[in-house]
Design an enzyme around this catalytic site. Structure first.
Site, mmCIF file in Angstrom:
data_model
loop_
_atom_site.group_PDB
_atom_site.id
_atom_site.type_symbol
_atom_site.label_atom_id
_atom_site.label_comp_id
_atom_site.label_asym_id
_atom_site.label_seq_id
_atom_site.Cartn_x
_atom_site.Cartn_y
_atom_site.Cartn_z
ATOM 1 N N ASP A 26 0.806 -1.225 0.000
ATOM 2 C CA ASP A 26 0.000 0.000 0.000
ATOM 3 C C ASP A 26 0.835 1.270 0.000
ATOM 4 O OD1 ASP A 26 -2.837 -0.999 0.056
ATOM 5 O OD2 ASP A 26 -2.023 -2.082 1.774
ATOM 6 N N TYR A 73 -9.774 -0.734 2.413
ATOM 7 C CA TYR A 73 -9.307 -0.700 3.808
ATOM 8 C C TYR A 73 -8.961 0.700 4.286
ATOM 9 C CZ TYR A 73 -8.791 -5.380 5.812
ATOM 10 O OH TYR A 73 -9.021 -6.591 6.405
#
Lengths: 683, 683
Positions: A317, A401
């Site tokens: 990420d 998320y």
């Protein structure tokens, strides 16, 4: 609060006139200066990143030691740009000299995917005949393509396409209504997007098809809650106020609080970066350096379903999207209570213009419960003192998320990193009665949430009373001698078994829960005058699963940093990103970042040296229905604790709530009571 | 707050007229009724404990299911008394029938040491010629004996004296001034006190003598801080107020909060006991049982110095002293903020009279940060909701150490146990230049703090949708198939490897940090309708060191519960104390409690059965100067989390701070904002 805000605005003005601190992120002005210089020489390009090229550590340490008589490090912009044909350029622009000091094309790499890169894909998918066809097959009529959504991910690595073309994989979803939670309607096919051609070049279609979910939408927005009985009404307010304002001082981006001083930086990649963390030690009557730099440097989220193409779901990420780029603005719907100081983030867009995330960083204090307490059982003489903590945080959204990152400073000298995971599970469709084979869980009818790990890499650049430090591994171990022996008659002997790391290979170590393994970052040249042990900070981290993808596999190869809980390397100005500078579409042959640095110099001395400790920690997540449709925050934390660093508890001078000495008890005196007038805590 | 207090007082009146809840601890009236009945039949005795003999589980479950048509379990007092010649009597008094239903002398055991037992010893030491002589040898003149203090500990077990005589070991200290921290002046010899004879029968004197410490006192009381520069003045107040009061309802000792219901008990031994923990599940529209009983049932603190007589330092703070008896009154110097509901503790003294600890239990709420958040990267539509937690806590002082015990209930269905360790290190003198040999650390000149573990035993009596439950061990494990194989081509397969415990021997398991092992307490007869997995609560505990004292050694033998992280046994009304009912001076031959219960029935079925899970967790403490003179609170925590228990996040109906849907973004609407009027969080 309003006052804080005014201070903050005033500060911003000041900054714009006085020169920025060398650790300060680039200002909007500096960003656009860089892009205009590049544009001048190299014409029109797409800007992927324009960020501070941090000063060389040697120069910076010299400047910090004596700013008045040391040349101020130049302001340098690190530029990543993309040209036609997915050509990638890496450059450096000296903003003081207003000139490009380095410019080169870097072949065979793909820089991270920006939010702008992501936004395009959904639009193109909706238009693409092959995508429309696949939607039709699973029951979405062509006139409903506006209800089709996708979360574009980097492709990770797919050997069929290699690293040459800039690609994204589109994880597909459906929304019967625009406000519906799309993760309740995942689609079973996966288009591959070519960022250069701006088209879908391939679609991965599973053998077994899964029609779009027919279950009702599983939503959590106000209307949905209203329709299912409304919000609970039995929660009374808790008000947290700071009538006299905050206890910290703000000087530009330097925060001073309770003997701590820290420079709060930020970049598109790591998000918050903390520099030059020091503590004023009353006993030594001096400012003591502790960390030169702390950041979350990388992460990887491998998913555990081996069925094609789910192996591609292992997002880095930070390295593939950027924790800074994905950071939430807290301008609306603030996530904290009390008096809050915000800092904006300055970034760049594709066109080279400066952009701003308002209130990207949140800085505030919280009460932290009991700091210390002791009662004498003889006479109930007592001291009880409450703790306060300072929290520097940001929240970033990686598609489904949410990661809430809290850097927490404590009065006892502890630095804590807490991460809360929330947001929504990545989901895949499943047919009625389909077997998940243990690779996932049906969290809602027709919705399969796959097993996954969240592995974070904390980069610790220590400066424990100076840059030359040594890392020791410490395990709780039984003493020698069998039960009954002279030396250990009752078998109770135990001690801290320590292993000194002298080179990077020795330092590659895993977690041991049974011995509650910790790692001590020591300055061997300075001993605690009482314990005669080196001054140190100890890494106490208990959420340290092993990397589950197998050795030699794709994730193991690409995410080399996650092979061990700890790696220690010699400091190098160019080693910031443990999975490499450009992460998307790396094959792992060779592995980038930590493995290549260590392989290049396996025997380099890391004892009594300027070192960096890389710590991989995280959780394994086997989803359950409780995690859906939106996940209650799952916290994980680690501590960096002073051990043998101070000669006593450094927080003894925090005013107690209540204190009464034996002599006061004898004399029937009331003792010290900070709460005398606060009925609420005296009942 | 005042209102709460009035409610509380009113409630106490009500209780005194309406019959107590069968789980309620004995009232002062009941305690004295019991002792007067015993006195009547057995004459004058010293009372060691008078506590509720908890109703048989079968009777209680029946009563809870239908209180109106089920006989209310009798109120029964469990009495431990001591007669001349250290005779120990165990008895049961039926308070409804007002008669003694069981009375027997129990030979060869020693009940725990009460605060009264402790108080005597110091006085006697000061008078004892042999103690005065030893003080003289290390430099304390006889006229200074009033400056000599001792922390009397149970002797643990010393084979020279056995179990027949009731003994204490006196850890000796000195205070130049009555307000000085005695732990900076430990003395090197250890008198043994005979509680029956009320005299010192032996003194353990080390070969190498250590004169009393000459270093200046290391204090932390207000005067000491004043003399070293005073309290810090840069801490601005944080006020936490609940203008509308608390969100929980109090009905006797039953607390109802955010769908939770729990009965808050208390006894002299375990301190807080939580019974009949249930959760109202909106989806199933019914109250669901989760735990029948939760408590900290035992603990042991082994010290790691093998030199005689330090092996005797391994206090069972609950079983040898009583976490209830040692509980702090929070009437002065309260330890929490906001609106607090207190409950007093009723205990008994040596003479058989009822005693009260005012405000022994603290119940309050705290803000708990982000409960959940999600932002859609496309349009910044967002929901962010803050969490609240309910905390039921007490603090107990075990001589030098403080244990702060927090039972925390979360809105997402999680139960958390947090323990904070503070107070003062146990210390032993060391001569200048003396080698600690790695068994301890010099935390201040002349002060050696020995290595130790704090091992707690959590007793979980589950009731997951009914009493018949099964425990599974769950490890994160790699899937089958080598990298490159058809089934696991990329090596990313992983899953939750589960082991079902069918008997106590199988259940004896240790922690595995690499696989992040957890334990799931399941009801196999009820599957989650979505995941088709058994409804369960998962034990997530990460601070689980192995027992460091060696197998076969004294601590290993006496503290059988600490040999493994988890034991599971079949429920038995008489099995509450995992180190046995009477712990002091047990030799460990045979081991009491868990080991004997399991040995008696190693193959007993524990699957789909009424079971108890015993979990040992804790920390290893290698002291450092930062821990002295008073230790900054060191937290440790564990979670009991619902997994496959609910069909969705049970906290979705908690009102958000802010919510905005995609359609509201499109329409330019502001969305839901609970903070509209709170400038402080909108800046």
């Amino acid at each position: 609060m309003v006052l804080d805000r005014l201070k903050q605005l005033a500060q911003q003005v000041t900054n714009s006139v006085s020169p920025p601190h060398p650790f300060d992120p680039l200002s909007s002005l500096e960003i656009e200066t860089a892009t205009s210089l590049v544009r001048g020489e190299h014409g029109s390009l797409f800007y992927n990143a324009v960020t501070l090229d941090e000063p060389k550590k040697a120069d910076m340490l010299a400047w910090l030691a004596d700013p008045d008589h040391t040349p101020r490090p130049h302001r340098i912009a690190d530029v990543v740009a993309i040209g036609r044909g997915s050509k990638v350029f890496d450059g450096l622009v000296d903003l003081d000299e207003r000139k490009i000091i380095q410019w080169k094309e870097t072949p065979g790499v793909q820089p991270l995917i920006t939010m702008e890169d992501l936004q395009v894909v959904e639009h193109i998918c909706r238009q693409d005949p092959k995508v429309i066809e696949q939607c039709g097959i699973i029951g979405i009529p062509s006139q409903d393509m506006d209800k089709v959504y996708c979360d574009p991910w980097t492709i990770g690595y797919d050997e069929r396409f290699g690293s040459g073309i800039r690609l994204q994989q589109a994880l597909m979803y459906y929304r019967p209504h625009v406000d519906d939670n799309q993760y309740g309607f995942p689609l079973d096919f996966c288009p591959i997007f070519d960022a250069d051609k701006q088209e879908i070049i391939h679609i991965d279609v599973p053998k077994e098809r899964r029609p779009v979910n027919q279950a009702p939408a599983n939503n959590y927005h106000p209307t949905a809650i209203k329709n299912s009985g409304g919000y609970r009404t039995d929660l009374k307010p808790i008000n947290i106020t700071q009538p006299e304002g905050v206890s910290f001082k703000v000087n530009g981006r330097i925060i001073e609080w309770q003997n701590w001083s820290v420079h709060v930086g930020f970049n598109y990649r790591e998000g918050i970066v903390l520099n030059n963390i020091t503590y004023f030690d009353k006993t030594e009557n001096k400012v003591r350096p502790i960390f030169y730099r702390l950041s979350l440097a990388e992460m990887v989220v491998p998913y555990g379903n081996p069925e094609h193409p789910h192996h591609r779901k292992h997002a880095f990420d930070l390295g593939e999207y950027g924790g800074g780029y994905m950071t939430n603005s807290l301008a609306l719907g603030c996530d904290c209570k009390g008096s809050i100081h915000y800092i904006d983030a300055n970034l760049v867009n594709r066109a080279g213009a400066a952009t701003i995330i308002k209130n990207a960083i949140c800085i505030h204090e919280e009460d932290a419960g009991i700091l210390f307490k002791h009662t004498d059982f003889r006479d109930d003489s007592v001291v009880v003192t409450r703790a306060r903590k300072l929290i520097i945080s940001h929240v970033f959204t990686a598609a489904n998320y949410e990661y809430c990152v809290y850097w927490i400073f404590h009065q006892d000298g502890t630095v804590q990193l807490e991460i809360k995971l929330t947001g929504i599970l990545n989901t895949y469709p499943m047919n009625p009665g389909e077997d998940t084979k243990g690779w996932g869980t049906q969290v809602y009818p027709g919705v399969n949430a796959h097993n996954h790990q969240h592995l974070f890499c904390l980069r610790v650049d220590p400066n424990i009373d100076g840059p030359n430090n040594t890392v020791f591994q410490s395990d709780a171990a039984q003493g020698p001698g069998d039960v009954g022996s002279v030396e250990n008659k009752y078998g109770n002997a135990f001690y801290a078994k320590r292993k000194r790391y002298t080179n990077p290979v020795e330092s590659m170590s895993d977690y041991d829960g049974q011995s509650t393994r910790t790692w001590e970052i020591c300055n061997e040249d300075k001993l605690n005058p009482y314990s005669h042990k080196p001054v140190s900070y100890k890494l106490v981290s208990r959420e340290v699963p092993k990397l589950l993808p197998k050795e030699g596999g794709l994730v193991w190869k690409r995410a080399g940093f996650s092979r061990h809980a700890v790696h220690v390397t010699k400091y190098n100005d160019n080693q910031i990103h443990p999975a490499g500078r450009h992460v998307p579409q790396t094959s792992g042959d060779p592995a980038r970042g930590l493995p290549e640095w260590i392989a290049a110099n396996p025997n380099e001395n890391i004892a009594k040296a300027d070192i960096v400790l890389w710590h991989t920690f995280g959780i394994v997540h086997f989803p359950s229905p409780e995690d859906f449709p939106v996940m209650p925050a799952e916290p994980m934390t680690l501590l960096l604790r002073p051990r043998n660093f101070f000669t006593s508890n450094p927080a003894l001078d925090v005013p107690p709530s209540f204190a009464k000495t034996p002599s006061e008890v004898l004399a029937g005196k009331r003792g010290y009571d900070s709460n005398k007038d606060k009925a609420s805590v005296l009942v």
